[in-house]
Design an enzyme around this catalytic site. Structure first.
Site, short mmCIF file in Angstrom:
data_model
loop_
_atom_site.label_atom_id
_atom_site.label_comp_id
_atom_site.label_asym_id
_atom_site.label_seq_id
_atom_site.Cartn_x
_atom_site.Cartn_y
_atom_site.Cartn_z
CE1 TYR A 33 0.26 1.94 4.24
CE2 TYR A 33 1.14 -0.42 4.41
CZ TYR A 33 0.85 0.86 5.08
OH TYR A 33 1.41 1.07 6.09
NE ARG A 52 6.91 4.14 0.47
CZ ARG A 52 6.53 4.82 1.52
NH1 ARG A 52 7.70 4.96 2.58
NH2 ARG A 52 5.47 5.39 1.89
NE ARG A 100 -6.26 -19.28 4.05
CZ ARG A 100 -5.30 -19.83 4.70
NH1 ARG A 100 -4.97 -21.22 4.22
NH2 ARG A 100 -4.49 -19.28 5.55
CG HIS A 102 0.41 -21.06 2.65
ND1 HIS A 102 -0.66 -21.80 2.89
CD2 HIS A 102 0.69 -20.39 3.76
CE1 HIS A 102 -0.94 -21.59 4.32
NE2 HIS A 102 -0.22 -20.81 4.89
CE LYS A 149 3.11 3.07 3.15
NZ LYS A 149 3.64 3.32 4.71
CD GLU A 182 10.25 1.53 10.54
OE1 GLU A 182 10.09 2.64 9.48
OE2 GLU A 182 9.93 0.47 10.05
CG LEU A 207 8.70 2.42 4.85
CD1 LEU A 207 8.53 1.08 3.88
CD2 LEU A 207 7.27 2.72 5.07
#
Length: 287
Positions: A33, A52, A100, A102, A149, A182, A207
């Site tokens: 995101y 990014r 579903r 993995h 992120k 952070e 990040l």
């Protein structure tokens, strides 16, 4: 006026926006995101945010859901439809919808894209900056790739809730050696007694904050020296100033750490000067 969201090719009312129950972002946190500030009708630092995003997608081997230029248009349209002059625009890309399992789904599964926007009150944020924030410290317990992120933010959620439960507004992750990493959703800075700005290097373990990068530009314009190095909680408590940066709050002074006042316990002049100069120096793209 109802809020509008963009979900996988459609602009729909925010209240009715939904993704499939087998979206891999929901099942596995298999997505990334970005959040951009919207200020005075401009999307701030869009180029750096999308750069990014490109890196995050590449690290997770997720394809772009559309071209970069098309995504810019969608972001601007979501901001426009929600009539956001000051606020945030949020975008999320997941690996898509698949049964579903993995392992990655078969080729051809299209990445899923959600874009939303919401308003904020600049006056309320400015008032908060005048008083500053309290932070607590918590042990680092996240995975090693926090430089990506991703939407996998459970440790960050728990840290922020721990802060809130004691009346603080942010939590700082701290390594076993006592150095600050952070915040739960912010980058961390201190100002030394001789007025140097210090922030942890963004090569590993944190990040690469977009607002952090722009604040380095702002500091250069203001003639302030920036030193990228690790610092301890003890050094932060003895600093002239401390502050945090993020697109959601730009530059926000920190006035207490684990209940200990930073300097005189009031916002410092360096943090406030960076905050005041930020918009004029940051990249601005008309929404």
């Amino acid at each position: 006026m109802p809020r509008i969201a963009y979900v996988n090719g459609r602009y729909i009312r925010h209240a009715q926006a939904a993704v499939h129950i087998e979206d891999r972002g929901y099942q596995f946190a298999d997505g990334v995101y970005e959040v951009c500030e919207v200020a005075r009708g401009y999307i701030v630092d869009m180029t750096r945010h999308l750069d990014r995003l490109n890196r995050s997608l590449s690290e997770l081997q997720i394809a772009w859901p559309m071209t970069r230029s098309a995504l810019q248009l969608v972001m601007r349209e979501v901001v426009r439809r929600n009539r956001v002059i000051n606020g945030l625009v949020y975008l999320q890309v997941t690996r898509g919808v698949a049964p579903r399992d993995h392992a990655f789904p078969a080729p051809g599964v299209k990445p899923a894209l959600v874009v939303t926007a919401k308003r904020s009150d600049p006056a309320a944020a400015a008032k908060k900056a005048e008083t500053g924030l309290a932070v607590i410290t918590v042990p680092e317990n996240r995975w090693d790739r926090v430089d990506i992120k991703t939407v996998g933010l459970l440790p960050n959620v728990l840290a922020r809730q721990q802060a809130r439960s004691v009346g603080a507004q942010e939590a700082w992750f701290v390594d076993p050696d006592g150095t600050v990493k952070e915040g739960a959703s912010t980058n961390v800075w201190i100002v030394t007694r001789d007025s140097r700005l210090v922030t942890r290097p963004a090569d590993h373990g944190i990040l690469r904050g977009i607002t952090r990068a722009t604040v380095i530009d702002v500091a250069a314009k203001l003639g302030l020296e920036v030193e990228e190095r690790a610092f301890s909680v003890a050094e932060a408590k003895q600093a002239r100033e401390a502050f945090i940066t993020a697109a959601t709050m730009v530059v926000m002074p920190v006035v207490t750490i684990d209940g200990t006042p930073v300097a005189n316990g009031h916002p410092g002049s360096v943090a406030l000067s960076l905050r005041h100069a930020f918009f004029d120096i940051a990249e601005k793209i008309k929404a």
